[in-house]
Design an enzyme around this catalytic site. Structure first.
Site, PDB file in Angstrom:
ATOM      1  N   HIS A 163       0.764  -1.152  -0.014  1.00  0.00           N
ATOM      2  CA  HIS A 163       0.100  -0.105   0.027  1.00  0.00           C
ATOM      3  C   HIS A 163       0.984   1.215  -0.033  1.00  0.00           C
ATOM      4  O   HIS A 163       0.749   2.248  -0.640  1.00  0.00           O
ATOM      5  CB  HIS A 163      -0.855  -0.021   1.261  1.00  0.00           C
ATOM      6  CG  HIS A 163      -1.713   1.364   1.453  1.00  0.00           C
ATOM      7  ND1 HIS A 163      -2.319   1.826   0.526  1.00  0.00           N
ATOM      8  CD2 HIS A 163      -1.533   1.953   2.449  1.00  0.00           C
ATOM      9  CE1 HIS A 163      -2.916   3.056   1.259  1.00  0.00           C
ATOM     10  NE2 HIS A 163      -2.469   3.162   2.267  1.00  0.00           N
TER      11      HIS A 163
ATOM     12  N   HIS B 198       3.180   7.811   5.444  1.00  0.00           N
ATOM     13  CA  HIS B 198       2.071   8.306   5.864  1.00  0.00           C
ATOM     14  C   HIS B 198       1.138   7.613   6.994  1.00  0.00           C
ATOM     15  O   HIS B 198       0.317   8.369   7.682  1.00  0.00           O
ATOM     16  CB  HIS B 198       1.154   8.671   4.582  1.00  0.00           C
ATOM     17  CG  HIS B 198       0.430   7.311   4.029  1.00  0.00           C
ATOM     18  ND1 HIS B 198       1.007   6.513   3.112  1.00  0.00           N
ATOM     19  CD2 HIS B 198      -0.967   6.670   4.454  1.00  0.00           C
ATOM     20  CE1 HIS B 198       0.115   5.626   2.925  1.00  0.00           C
ATOM     21  NE2 HIS B 198      -1.119   5.814   3.721  1.00  0.00           N
TER      22      HIS B 198
ATOM     23  N   GLU C  70      -0.036   6.936  12.757  1.00  0.00           N
ATOM     24  CA  GLU C  70      -1.492   6.160  13.030  1.00  0.00           C
ATOM     25  C   GLU C  70      -1.123   4.685  13.492  1.00  0.00           C
ATOM     26  O   GLU C  70      -1.826   4.540  14.367  1.00  0.00           O
ATOM     27  CB  GLU C  70      -2.369   6.244  11.918  1.00  0.00           C
ATOM     28  CG  GLU C  70      -3.210   7.535  11.825  1.00  0.00           C
ATOM     29  CD  GLU C  70      -4.157   7.634  10.691  1.00  0.00           C
ATOM     30  OE1 GLU C  70      -4.920   6.168  10.504  1.00  0.00           O
ATOM     31  OE2 GLU C  70      -4.476   8.388  10.048  1.00  0.00           O
ATOM     32  N   ASP C  71      -0.403   4.080  12.860  1.00  0.00           N
ATOM     33  CA  ASP C  71      -0.442   2.648  12.640  1.00  0.00           C
ATOM     34  C   ASP C  71       0.695   2.272  13.404  1.00  0.00           C
ATOM     35  O   ASP C  71       0.957   0.831  13.753  1.00  0.00           O
ATOM     36  CB  ASP C  71      -0.536   1.990  11.550  1.00  0.00           C
ATOM     37  CG  ASP C  71      -1.641   2.363  10.644  1.00  0.00           C
ATOM     38  OD1 ASP C  71      -2.726   2.750  11.581  1.00  0.00           O
ATOM     39  OD2 ASP C  71      -1.866   2.349   9.638  1.00  0.00           O
TER      40      ASP C  71
END
Length: 197
Positions: A46, A72, A76-77
């Protein structure tokens, strides 16, 4: 010569160094991550697709934006901090990543609402990055949807992605075409499945 943590001394990185470091850090941080889809692709696929879309949309003219595309999802992850991103990649890359990172302390519904509401006010480079991410996600939802996502959930995702993209319009005609094509392909697949269910 790199320091003990593998980073170069304090100096501006060349574009090649920046992108090589971005890929190394992203690969390390996402090493155990897989996509939610039925094929469970490595998550870096991705990141590669988003980076490729950004590079193509900019004609290869913005290495820092491509590096931000690679990174990116790190805030968040992976739990990477904005301060660490800034230290490794500088304020421009860190700021771009921060702009596309949702606040995980909010509910999913609130995060989705904020993406729609804030899209039009984002700077052009952030819009481009967000649109590339949405394009990749739609492609994945078409080719390898999560097994536990019903038709209704996939349709809801498509509708939401289109609502976000509406606020991103005007940033890059080529990338908007890629998004529209991905949305149309998912729409067609959903219609086919609805017709046979």
């Amino acid at each position: 010569m790199p320091g003990p943590d593998g980073t170069a001394p304090d100096r501006r990185l060349s574009d090649v160094e920046l992108l090589a470091r971005a890929w190394r850090v992203a690969a390390e941080r996402h090493v155990d991550h897989r996509r939610k889809g039925s094929r469970a692709e490595p998550y870096v696929n991705h990141l590669a697709e988003v980076a490729d879309l950004v590079a193509a949309a900019t004609g290869g003219s913005d290495a820092r934006l491509v590096a931000a595309a690679v990174l990116h999802d790190t805030i968040e992850d992976t739990g990477m901090s904005l301060a660490e991103l800034d230290r490794l990649f500088g304020p421009d890359v860190a700021g771009l990543v921060a702009e596309v990172s949702d606040d995980k302390n909010l509910t999913r519904e609130e995060r989705k609402r904020l993406q729609v509401e804030s899209a039009a006010a984002k700077p052009a480079r952030v819009k481009l990055l967000r649109l590339a991410d949405k394009t990749s996600n739609l492609r994945s939802t078409t080719l390898s949807p999560p097994a536990d996502w019903s038709l209704a959930r996939r349709r809801g995702y498509l509708d939401w992605a289109r609502a976000v993209a509406a606020g991103l319009r005007g940033v890059n005609p080529w990338l908007e075409q890629q998004f529209d094509r991905a949305a149309a392909e998912l729409e067609e697949r959903l219609q086919q499945e609805e017709a046979t269910s």
